[in-house]
Scaffold this motif. Sequence first.
Motif, short mmCIF file in Angstrom:
data_model
loop_
_atom_site.label_atom_id
_atom_site.label_comp_id
_atom_site.label_asym_id
_atom_site.label_seq_id
_atom_site.Cartn_x
_atom_site.Cartn_y
_atom_site.Cartn_z
N ARG A 40 0.84 -1.21 0.00
CA ARG A 40 0.00 0.00 0.00
C ARG A 40 0.88 1.26 0.00
O ARG A 40 0.60 2.22 -0.71
CB ARG A 40 -0.91 0.02 1.22
CG ARG A 40 -1.92 -1.11 1.28
CD ARG A 40 -3.12 -0.82 0.39
NE ARG A 40 -4.22 -1.69 0.68
CZ ARG A 40 -4.48 -2.81 0.02
NH1 ARG A 40 -3.70 -3.19 -0.95
NH2 ARG A 40 -5.51 -3.54 0.33
N GLU A 54 -6.25 3.88 2.22
CA GLU A 54 -6.06 2.42 2.25
C GLU A 54 -4.78 2.06 3.00
O GLU A 54 -4.75 1.08 3.76
CB GLU A 54 -6.01 1.86 0.83
CG GLU A 54 -7.35 1.86 0.12
CD GLU A 54 -7.23 1.43 -1.34
OE1 GLU A 54 -6.13 1.05 -1.77
OE2 GLU A 54 -8.27 1.48 -2.03
N ALA A 55 -3.72 2.83 2.77
CA ALA A 55 -2.45 2.57 3.45
C ALA A 55 -2.61 2.74 4.96
O ALA A 55 -2.15 1.90 5.75
CB ALA A 55 -1.36 3.48 2.92
N LYS A 105 -7.25 8.40 -1.87
CA LYS A 105 -7.84 7.07 -1.69
C LYS A 105 -6.76 6.06 -1.29
O LYS A 105 -6.94 5.25 -0.37
CB LYS A 105 -8.54 6.62 -2.98
CG LYS A 105 -9.26 5.29 -2.87
CD LYS A 105 -10.00 4.98 -4.17
CE LYS A 105 -10.81 3.72 -4.07
NZ LYS A 105 -10.02 2.50 -4.11
N LEU A 106 -5.62 6.12 -1.99
CA LEU A 106 -4.52 5.20 -1.67
C LEU A 106 -3.94 5.47 -0.28
O LEU A 106 -3.57 4.53 0.43
CB LEU A 106 -3.43 5.30 -2.73
CG LEU A 106 -3.75 4.70 -4.10
CD1 LEU A 106 -2.61 4.95 -5.07
CD2 LEU A 106 -4.02 3.21 -3.99
N PRO A 128 -7.27 10.22 -6.39
CA PRO A 128 -6.70 8.87 -6.36
C PRO A 128 -5.62 8.69 -5.28
O PRO A 128 -5.58 7.65 -4.61
CB PRO A 128 -6.08 8.70 -7.75
CG PRO A 128 -6.78 9.68 -8.61
CD PRO A 128 -7.18 10.81 -7.72
N ILE A 129 -4.79 9.69 -5.08
CA ILE A 129 -3.74 9.55 -4.06
C ILE A 129 -4.36 9.58 -2.66
O ILE A 129 -3.91 8.86 -1.76
CB ILE A 129 -2.63 10.61 -4.20
CG1 ILE A 129 -1.41 10.14 -3.39
CG2 ILE A 129 -3.05 11.97 -3.74
CD1 ILE A 129 -0.14 10.83 -3.72
N LYS A 148 2.44 1.83 -3.40
CA LYS A 148 1.47 2.36 -4.36
C LYS A 148 1.31 3.87 -4.20
O LYS A 148 1.24 4.60 -5.19
CB LYS A 148 0.11 1.67 -4.18
CG LYS A 148 0.05 0.27 -4.75
CD LYS A 148 -1.34 -0.32 -4.58
CE LYS A 148 -1.41 -1.71 -5.17
NZ LYS A 148 -2.76 -2.28 -5.03
N VAL A 149 1.25 4.34 -2.95
CA VAL A 149 1.13 5.77 -2.70
C VAL A 149 2.36 6.50 -3.25
O VAL A 149 2.24 7.51 -3.95
CB VAL A 149 0.96 6.06 -1.18
CG1 VAL A 149 1.09 7.55 -0.89
CG2 VAL A 149 -0.37 5.54 -0.69
#
Length: 176
Positions: A86, A117-118, A113-114, A110-111, A89-90
């Motif tokens: 995660r 999640e992280a 959201k990531l 989008p960032i 991905k960020v």
Amino acid sequence: PGIGVTKMASMMRSVAFGSTTGLRPVARAPVKAFAPAVRPVVQVRAMADEKKVEKKTRMPSAVKRAKLAEERRIYNKARKSACATRIKKVIKLAEKMMVEAPAAEADVAPIEKLVSEAYKEIDKAVGKGVMHANNAARKKSRVARYKRMVLIKAGLWTPPADHPDHKKAQRMAKKH
């Protein structure tokens, strides 16, 4: 007559009942101080026919602990790997956005959201005891720093003068 109580007791200890009707003396082996412990065999269950009996030895505690430790290691490895994935991905998306600066707040979604999640994955790892709270805080801070840099680059956020990122923001503004 003439035999004391202690003498009689010591004589009784040295004899045992034999297969014959009388008593016979038994040779006593010297007792070792630390004899190795023998694990008893425990009957687990008997099959339908009495001829086949399944027996299982008890598992020594060291072996059991090693087995549990290995299971936990694999479980913890999966959790840590999920956190690292995660975070990567960020970072990857943030670096991409640093090259191509987002024009509007919708482009930053989008960032965000990531990052969410992280954070969620890191918090789960702390809750399960896989990761220490300080380690998690450091990783979350790293993720947040990347997000801040993207926001600064896009011109969507300007840090105040007393913020650690203020000088960085000024340098980035001079470049563009």
